[in-house]
Design an enzyme around this catalytic site. Structure first.
Site, mmCIF file in Angstrom:
data_model
loop_
_atom_site.group_PDB
_atom_site.id
_atom_site.type_symbol
_atom_site.label_atom_id
_atom_site.label_comp_id
_atom_site.label_asym_id
_atom_site.label_seq_id
_atom_site.Cartn_x
_atom_site.Cartn_y
_atom_site.Cartn_z
ATOM 1 N N THR A 61 31.981 27.407 44.701
ATOM 2 C CA THR A 61 32.803 28.599 44.715
ATOM 3 C C THR A 61 32.534 29.338 46.012
ATOM 4 O OG1 THR A 61 33.249 30.695 43.601
ATOM 5 C CG2 THR A 61 31.059 29.782 43.296
ATOM 6 N N TRP A 108 35.468 56.761 41.456
ATOM 7 C CA TRP A 108 35.971 55.429 41.723
ATOM 8 C C TRP A 108 37.499 55.373 41.623
ATOM 9 C CZ3 TRP A 108 32.630 52.334 43.840
ATOM 10 C CH2 TRP A 108 31.273 52.424 43.514
#
Lengths: 538, 538
Positions: free
Chosen positions: B185, B443
């Site tokens: 990955t 956020w």
């Protein structure tokens, strides 16, 4: 070289934890032993299983101890499954239809430390007072208000036990090969034999039966397991329901056709599973009502063979049949019969010729048919031999009965079922090894004859056994129950059979009886029929 | 105490053996690299996999050796999956879209002993001549007639190898924890990391994805995996297809919308699986045709989030969407999004609010969201934290890179995905840990902003990154690709967004580009966008 993957074991507790998280508000409905319908959710089931696990630990039950249940399919029995296995105990389900002496034998052989028992089966346990030396606790699966008068003071009340416990519990982690449950199978000879399932075998079997190619379970399925939780863990449906969030409808003690119809009809049951004997009752109720239960889509038929007559009857009401095969030693799913893509176009006879077969093996189960010397036979749909199976949910032996000849060194289990396997992989049971009739050196299948007999409109049930014959060795005898209101003659039946089987297969005699003797799992007891009818010649 | 169950290991070879027995004549269709459509059956696949296993052994490849594949989804790649893993080799699938230097790094890190490569990727291998010291054999996955001129004489021809071998082979038995396949990955930092799957993890994952609550595979499904076999084993679909007898339609190298439409349409594909980027192309082809491919019922969308726009577009053509989540380290299936029973009655907005979520965990996967200190956060649908998962098909580490901080001692894998989990268990990814934008101490989810942006009819694709801001720390920047023929303005987009997100979330700026940079797995490369647009302030 090993992969680098998490070594999390496959544990039964995780199936319930999953259901409680991903399917928290999915319903579980129970026709209780006490009478009312009980409703709650997988989340509730998890909380109460945790309470029960704590309570069992407080009773001094420890890792590996066997805990017996003698109970119907109810929410309390379901909680007991998860609480016992989940906490490292072994859930030993006992068939209440067994003779009390057999129950005592089984409890003693398993050394059960506790028994959880339904109200209706309490007299059985009380009758065995003094004969169950291993048992330290008896828990009556009801609430305080329903505890009967005269129950021994030391018998515990299930709901009292739970009420005393907080609803949280850390399910322990252990090796997935750990024993999880125990079920004795009553052979025709000798004492019952215990099959000891593991967490691994149970979880893997759950995956297998939940697949679209088998029971196809999921949160849009409302499953009513008629097959009792004391019979091969209700075919593993409780665990498979948990991993898939299936809605469960538990019939409790009411397994007659009318009660099943009513519960299915009022509670949106889409799928059900049970043995042919039960379906005869349901079909009768469906005929009376002139329709199927409102939402019913499919019945799974196992335990013994489904006849074309039965499959056609269900299909006539718009209900599909999934014919499946297995036994206590196989968890139980071995094969399931679905039409292969393209076979829908088969003509009617070809279609039913497929559907009466027990089907193809599900992934995980290997099968073969062998001759008496153990040599594998061809899959040509003609050669028949004993079925042997192996795989992760097939038994490797019986509990405390080592070296049984049914298990060989390569892991194969000899089922004593005799079958053909066709080139497409469809297995068809033609008999039990002991039920085959050997006439003039050739085999006659008692099952084929029985299926041909019940295809006659005037015959409700049939059993064929071999009777000794001086000339041929054995000859078939047909013992039949007439359909309600019908009065078939011997001659009419033989004429009918002559259309379906070879002439030399025709029974020597036809005997009509009011009912056939049924064993504890609802199967016809051919041993009893042989005792009565198959006296030695001369 | 252990159960008394057969200790048969879970092995990949058995999945193919099962398919060849129970689903022998089920078809596997391939759009070949060479051009024609190729058709054969699971039985043929089994025979050829046996030939290939023999051929690989003859090449001197032994238990545990890594064998690389650089290939599209074809019948030959399928055979290679089973032949390598089944015989105890490790099937190392390589993404051909990686930079050649990364390919060389991966082959060297894995110490691959052989490479099986498709015709179209042969130039990549030839370009790496001299840079792959571990590799002893290169096999070109074609027949003799298609071997290109100028190929080195030592390169082997796949069909020649098979033709030299008999089509029987005894698949060896070994520990189910044995490594079966390897997939690297590509992280955003550092070198690619290898995930090493086992036979056990692969078979268990196959069960999980085949269930009705996930991909619902079976012999009545025709599955076209668009997701490449070099990307997390095509999400495990080849193995799951084998255990369920699913019909496979392999698209080979032709993954554009028109080719996929044509293949699905002409070959009765009922189900497909891939990433959103691919579906944009297919949807375009569906719009041109004014309809869906004839038999298409469902697409599985994973890899990155499915937007409401995309889900609505498919549903508009009568095609269901199954939104799923996972990653290379999770085999990949972690969650799947199905409406709970009863939620069909939700109004349109509530329904899509569910369907854009990544869904609930499948049985076998445990998940939690945690704050930066690792403390578990509530499942209230609001608190968001990093997703951690564990279970039998979740990685426990990276190959030859011990002690990666993503794995903790309790078996949890930290995914770097940030999500909420609602009380019903539905997880919704709100961002990658590194892609969250921190503005004024709060956020902002880049994914939420992107989804809101692509809901505008004039915007085809969108990416949001944080840009440094002196006052707020970071502020969002929207980079968008206009829909074909559309010419949206900055102001129109901001007005649109103001209807969907809090005011302080509104991007500082909107930049229109012709295309977004895509990585080797088809995902937007935010690192590249940051390099280009997120220069330090001042």
């Amino acid at each position: 070289m090993f992969g680098l993957m998490n070594d999390a074991p496959l544990l039964i507790a995780d199936t319930l934890v999953h259901a409680a998280r991903a399917h928290a508000d999915q319903e579980i409905v129970t026709q209780t032993v006490e009478g009312p319908i009980h409703r709650y959710t997988w989340s509730d089931c998890h909380h109460r299983a945790q309470q029960l696990a704590r309570a069992l630990a407080d009773l001094g039950l420890g890792f590996g101890d066997r805990v017996a249940t003698i109970a119907w399919n109810t929410h309390r029995h379901l909680e007991t499954y998860f609480a016992t296995s989940g906490s490292g105990l072994v859930c030993h389900t006992i068939n209440p239809r067994l003779h009390p002496e057999q129950v005592a034998y089984i409890v003693g052989h398993a050394e059960d430390r506790a028994i959880l028992v339904d109200l209706t089966m309490l007299p059985l346990v009380q009758a065995l007072a003094g004969k169950l030396p291993s048992v330290r606790h008896v828990v009556v699966m009801t609430d305080r208000a329903h505890m009967p008068d005269g129950v021994p003071a030391e018998f515990l009340c299930y709901e009292d036990l739970l009420a005393a416990q907080p609803a949280d519990y850390d399910w322990p982690r252990f090796d997935e090969r750990t024993a999880s449950s125990l079920c004795y199978t009553s052979g025709t000879t000798g004492n019952p034999k215990g099959v000891l399932y593991s967490h691994r075998s149970t979880v893997l079997h759950s995956f297998a039966i939940a697949l679209p190619g088998a029971f196809a379970l999921g949160e849009r399925v409302s499953l009513l397991p008629v097959v009792p939780m004391f019979h091969v863990n209700a075919w593993g449906t409780p665990y498979a329901a948990a991993i898939t969030g299936t809605r469960l409808v538990m019939p409790g003690p009411r397994l007659d056709g009318d009660s099943l119809f009513k519960l299915m009809d009022s509670d949106g049951v889409t799928k059900s599973a049970g043995v042919p004997t039960v379906w005869l009752g349901l079909l009768q109720a469906m005929k009376m009502a002139g329709r199927a239960p409102a939402a019913l889509e499919q019945v799974v038929i196992g335990g013994s063979a489904a006849s074309r007559t039965m499959i056609e009857a269900f299909e006539g009401f718009g209900v599909d049949v999934l014919h499946a095969w297995g036994m206590t030693e196989t968890s139980p799913l071995g094969t399931a019969c679905m039409l292969k893509p393209g076979r829908e176009a088969d003509d009617k006879d070809a279609r039913y010729a497929t559907l009466v077969k027990q089907g193809r093996t599900v992934f995980g189960v290997q099968s073969k048919i062998v001759d008496p010397d153990g040599a594998a036979l061809p899959h040509d749909g003609k050669a028949h031999g004993e079925v042997k199976v192996r795989g992760p949910w097939i038994a490797s032996g019986y509990y405390r009965q080592p070296d049984d000849s049914a298990f060989d060194a390569d892991g194969w289990f000899a089922t004593a079922d005799v079958a053909t396997i066709d080139p497409d992989g469809y297995m068809q049971i033609v008999d039990r090894t002991k039920d085959l009739i050997k006439s003039g050196g050739e085999w006659i299948s008692s099952i084929d004859l029985e299926n041909a007999a019940v295809a006659h409109a005037d015959i409700a049930q049939a059993a064929v056994i071999g009777i000794p014959d001086e000339r041929w060795g054995e000859r078939p005898l047909l013992i039949a129950v007439a359909a309600e209101g019908a009065d078939p003659t011997r001659e009419a039946v033989l004429v009918h059979l002559a259309d379906h089987v070879a002439k030399w297969w025709l029974p020597e005699e036809v005997i009509f009886v009011d009912q056939l003797p049924l064993g504890a799992t609802g199967k016809v007891q051919k041993t009893k029929l042989r005792e009565q009818y198959a006296r030695p010649a001369g």
